[in-house]
Design a protein around this motif. Sequence first.
Motif, PDB file in Angstrom:
ATOM      1  N   ILE A   1       1.872  -0.368  -6.876  1.00 30.98           N
ATOM      2  CA  ILE A   1       2.819   0.563  -6.260  1.00 30.98           C
ATOM      3  C   ILE A   1       4.010   0.799  -7.170  1.00 30.98           C
ATOM      4  O   ILE A   1       4.488   1.928  -7.317  1.00 30.98           O
ATOM      5  CB  ILE A   1       3.272   0.039  -4.885  1.00 30.98           C
ATOM      6  CG1 ILE A   1       2.135   0.165  -3.879  1.00 30.98           C
ATOM      7  CG2 ILE A   1       4.496   0.805  -4.381  1.00 30.98           C
ATOM      8  CD1 ILE A   1       2.459  -0.391  -2.517  1.00 30.98           C
ATOM      9  N   MET A   2       4.510  -0.265  -7.793  1.00 34.59           N
ATOM     10  CA  MET A   2       5.655  -0.102  -8.687  1.00 34.59           C
ATOM     11  C   MET A   2       5.287   0.787  -9.875  1.00 34.59           C
ATOM     12  O   MET A   2       6.095   1.619 -10.318  1.00 34.59           O
ATOM     13  CB  MET A   2       6.141  -1.460  -9.182  1.00 34.59           C
ATOM     14  CG  MET A   2       7.436  -1.405  -9.962  1.00 34.59           C
ATOM     15  SD  MET A   2       8.855  -0.789  -9.002  1.00 34.59           S
ATOM     16  CE  MET A   2       9.360  -2.290  -8.147  1.00 34.59           C
ATOM     17  N   ASN A   3       4.049   0.646 -10.372  1.00 31.82           N
ATOM     18  CA  ASN A   3       3.605   1.504 -11.473  1.00 31.82           C
ATOM     19  C   ASN A   3       3.500   2.955 -11.034  1.00 31.82           C
ATOM     20  O   ASN A   3       3.777   3.878 -11.808  1.00 31.82           O
ATOM     21  CB  ASN A   3       2.250   1.024 -11.999  1.00 31.82           C
ATOM     22  CG  ASN A   3       2.353  -0.299 -12.736  1.00 31.82           C
ATOM     23  OD1 ASN A   3       3.412  -0.671 -13.230  1.00 31.82           O
ATOM     24  ND2 ASN A   3       1.247  -1.029 -12.806  1.00 31.82           N
ATOM     25  N   GLU A   4       3.111   3.165  -9.778  1.00 29.07           N
ATOM     26  CA  GLU A   4       2.890   4.517  -9.276  1.00 29.07           C
ATOM     27  C   GLU A   4       4.175   5.200  -8.838  1.00 29.07           C
ATOM     28  O   GLU A   4       4.388   6.389  -9.107  1.00 29.07           O
ATOM     29  CB  GLU A   4       1.910   4.479  -8.103  1.00 29.07           C
ATOM     30  CG  GLU A   4       1.579   5.836  -7.520  1.00 29.07           C
ATOM     31  CD  GLU A   4       0.568   5.756  -6.393  1.00 29.07           C
ATOM     32  OE1 GLU A   4       0.388   6.780  -5.696  1.00 29.07           O
ATOM     33  OE2 GLU A   4      -0.038   4.686  -6.198  1.00 29.07           O
TER      34      GLU A   4
ATOM     35  N   GLU B   1       0.834  -1.200   0.000  1.00 32.81           N
ATOM     36  CA  GLU B   1       0.000   0.000   0.000  1.00 32.81           C
ATOM     37  C   GLU B   1       0.872   1.255   0.000  1.00 32.81           C
ATOM     38  O   GLU B   1       1.993   1.246   0.514  1.00 32.81           O
ATOM     39  CB  GLU B   1      -0.915   0.031   1.236  1.00 32.81           C
ATOM     40  CG  GLU B   1      -1.980  -1.050   1.247  1.00 32.81           C
ATOM     41  CD  GLU B   1      -2.909  -0.902   2.441  1.00 32.81           C
ATOM     42  OE1 GLU B   1      -3.379   0.231   2.683  1.00 32.81           O
ATOM     43  OE2 GLU B   1      -3.161  -1.907   3.125  1.00 32.81           O
ATOM     44  N   LEU B   2       0.309   2.316  -0.569  1.00 32.53           N
ATOM     45  CA  LEU B   2       0.971   3.620  -0.604  1.00 32.53           C
ATOM     46  C   LEU B   2      -0.094   4.688  -0.434  1.00 32.53           C
ATOM     47  O   LEU B   2      -0.971   4.842  -1.283  1.00 32.53           O
ATOM     48  CB  LEU B   2       1.727   3.818  -1.929  1.00 32.53           C
ATOM     49  CG  LEU B   2       2.371   5.183  -2.173  1.00 32.53           C
ATOM     50  CD1 LEU B   2       3.385   5.508  -1.097  1.00 32.53           C
ATOM     51  CD2 LEU B   2       3.017   5.231  -3.558  1.00 32.53           C
ATOM     52  N   HIS B   3      -0.037   5.408   0.706  1.00 29.08           N
ATOM     53  CA  HIS B   3      -0.998   6.466   0.985  1.00 29.08           C
ATOM     54  C   HIS B   3      -0.243   7.718   1.427  1.00 29.08           C
ATOM     55  O   HIS B   3       0.566   7.666   2.354  1.00 29.08           O
ATOM     56  CB  HIS B   3      -1.972   6.051   2.094  1.00 29.08           C
ATOM     57  CG  HIS B   3      -2.745   4.808   1.785  1.00 29.08           C
ATOM     58  ND1 HIS B   3      -3.625   4.709   0.726  1.00 29.08           N
ATOM     59  CD2 HIS B   3      -2.765   3.598   2.397  1.00 29.08           C
ATOM     60  CE1 HIS B   3      -4.161   3.506   0.713  1.00 29.08           C
ATOM     61  NE2 HIS B   3      -3.643   2.803   1.705  1.00 29.08           N
ATOM     62  N   ASN B   4      -0.522   8.833   0.757  1.00 27.39           N
ATOM     63  CA  ASN B   4       0.100  10.115   1.127  1.00 27.39           C
ATOM     64  C   ASN B   4       1.620  10.004   1.230  1.00 27.39           C
ATOM     65  O   ASN B   4       2.234  10.451   2.205  1.00 27.39           O
ATOM     66  CB  ASN B   4      -0.474  10.626   2.454  1.00 27.39           C
ATOM     67  CG  ASN B   4      -1.965  10.883   2.368  1.00 27.39           C
ATOM     68  OD1 ASN B   4      -2.459  11.347   1.346  1.00 27.39           O
ATOM     69  ND2 ASN B   4      -2.684  10.565   3.429  1.00 27.39           N
TER      70      ASN B   4
ATOM     71  N   PHE C   1       4.616   4.339   2.572  1.00 28.75           N
ATOM     72  CA  PHE C   1       4.473   2.942   2.177  1.00 28.75           C
ATOM     73  C   PHE C   1       4.032   2.099   3.377  1.00 28.75           C
ATOM     74  O   PHE C   1       4.393   2.379   4.521  1.00 28.75           O
ATOM     75  CB  PHE C   1       5.803   2.391   1.646  1.00 28.75           C
ATOM     76  CG  PHE C   1       6.233   3.001   0.341  1.00 28.75           C
ATOM     77  CD1 PHE C   1       5.797   2.482  -0.864  1.00 28.75           C
ATOM     78  CD2 PHE C   1       7.087   4.091   0.323  1.00 28.75           C
ATOM     79  CE1 PHE C   1       6.189   3.048  -2.070  1.00 28.75           C
ATOM     80  CE2 PHE C   1       7.488   4.670  -0.875  1.00 28.75           C
ATOM     81  CZ  PHE C   1       7.037   4.143  -2.068  1.00 28.75           C
ATOM     82  N   TYR C   2       3.276   1.039   3.082  1.00 28.95           N
ATOM     83  CA  TYR C   2       2.830   0.084   4.091  1.00 28.95           C
ATOM     84  C   TYR C   2       3.202  -1.315   3.631  1.00 28.95           C
ATOM     85  O   TYR C   2       3.255  -1.597   2.429  1.00 28.95           O
ATOM     86  CB  TYR C   2       1.314   0.172   4.300  1.00 28.95           C
ATOM     87  CG  TYR C   2       0.847   1.502   4.840  1.00 28.95           C
ATOM     88  CD1 TYR C   2       0.570   1.671   6.189  1.00 28.95           C
ATOM     89  CD2 TYR C   2       0.702   2.609   3.995  1.00 28.95           C
ATOM     90  CE1 TYR C   2       0.146   2.897   6.693  1.00 28.95           C
ATOM     91  CE2 TYR C   2       0.289   3.838   4.487  1.00 28.95           C
ATOM     92  CZ  TYR C   2       0.013   3.972   5.834  1.00 28.95           C
ATOM     93  OH  TYR C   2      -0.393   5.191   6.326  1.00 28.95           O
ATOM     94  N   ALA C   3       3.468  -2.187   4.588  1.00 30.33           N
ATOM     95  CA  ALA C   3       3.902  -3.545   4.242  1.00 30.33           C
ATOM     96  C   ALA C   3       3.220  -4.575   5.133  1.00 30.33           C
ATOM     97  O   ALA C   3       2.634  -4.243   6.164  1.00 30.33           O
ATOM     98  CB  ALA C   3       5.420  -3.661   4.371  1.00 30.33           C
ATOM     99  N   LYS C   4       3.333  -5.820   4.702  1.00 28.55           N
ATOM    100  CA  LYS C   4       2.850  -6.941   5.496  1.00 28.55           C
ATOM    101  C   LYS C   4       3.950  -7.993   5.581  1.00 28.55           C
ATOM    102  O   LYS C   4       4.661  -8.241   4.605  1.00 28.55           O
ATOM    103  CB  LYS C   4       1.589  -7.546   4.900  1.00 28.55           C
ATOM    104  CG  LYS C   4       0.356  -6.657   5.081  1.00 28.55           C
ATOM    105  CD  LYS C   4      -0.892  -7.328   4.560  1.00 28.55           C
ATOM    106  CE  LYS C   4      -2.129  -6.487   4.896  1.00 28.55           C
ATOM    107  NZ  LYS C   4      -2.083  -5.180   4.256  1.00 28.55           N
ATOM    108  N   VAL C   5       4.088  -8.583   6.754  1.00 28.15           N
ATOM    109  CA  VAL C   5       5.011  -9.697   6.957  1.00 28.15           C
ATOM    110  C   VAL C   5       4.161 -10.965   6.991  1.00 28.15           C
ATOM    111  O   VAL C   5       3.258 -11.089   7.825  1.00 28.15           O
ATOM    112  CB  VAL C   5       5.790  -9.545   8.276  1.00 28.15           C
ATOM    113  CG1 VAL C   5       6.733 -10.727   8.483  1.00 28.15           C
ATOM    114  CG2 VAL C   5       6.576  -8.236   8.281  1.00 28.15           C
ATOM    115  N   VAL C   6       4.429 -11.875   6.070  1.00 28.92           N
ATOM    116  CA  VAL C   6       3.666 -13.121   5.992  1.00 28.92           C
ATOM    117  C   VAL C   6       4.414 -14.182   6.797  1.00 28.92           C
ATOM    118  O   VAL C   6       5.538 -14.567   6.444  1.00 28.92           O
ATOM    119  CB  VAL C   6       3.477 -13.574   4.532  1.00 28.92           C
ATOM    120  CG1 VAL C   6       2.658 -14.860   4.474  1.00 28.92           C
ATOM    121  CG2 VAL C   6       2.793 -12.469   3.720  1.00 28.92           C
ATOM    122  N   CYS C   7       3.784 -14.633   7.888  1.00 29.99           N
ATOM    123  CA  CYS C   7       4.416 -15.575   8.814  1.00 29.99           C
ATOM    124  C   CYS C   7       3.695 -16.916   8.794  1.00 29.99           C
ATOM    125  O   CYS C   7       2.500 -16.998   8.485  1.00 29.99           O
ATOM    126  CB  CYS C   7       4.388 -15.027  10.241  1.00 29.99           C
ATOM    127  SG  CYS C   7       5.150 -13.406  10.421  1.00 29.99           S
TER     128      CYS C   7
END
Length: 200
Positions: A127-130, A82-85, A88-94
Amino acid sequence: MDKLQVDILGLSTSPHTNGAYALILYEIEGKRKLPIIIGGFEAQAIALKLENIKPPRPFTHDLFKNIADTFGLIVKEVVIDELHNETFYAKVVCEVEGEVREVDARPSDAIALAVRFEAPIFVSEEIMNEAGILDEQKGDGGEEPVEKEAEEMASPPPTATQRSQQDLEQKLQDAIDNEEYEEAARLRDEITRVQRGKEK
């Protein structure tokens, strides 16, 4: 969600944000880079692991890795999704005992964990496109330009020095022992420049 695998190109100081660093990720099967501004502590945590420099006491991310190993928790991957304002935001997959969960995290913390667990890093295609930057210099194979740019980004231009490599290495170890990690990173870069000078 379509996602693209990325790897770490390098870290550089950010001229626009005092005390912050730019973490540069590059698209493994493409020609784009993604810069993310992160704090100095997180930059040190990532750089020390990439350089295999072991601090005398564990960092927060090392502590998490030790606890996870103790209880059988595995970090499968991290995803910047995610990307807001301009944040960046991320998730850790456990995964633990066969059960997979996603945990919200800052990208800097997620990547600091990924390098410790040797987990893949992904960025959503949206996100990569943006926010991605096209790397015109990256060739079809991509490897040599990326490695060269990473070297240039990781250390400042060479400066004249009369200190021997052995002296620098001792100072590096002293800095690590005293938990002076910014000084350790600077000395590490200086040792690298000395070594390159000897190879020429």
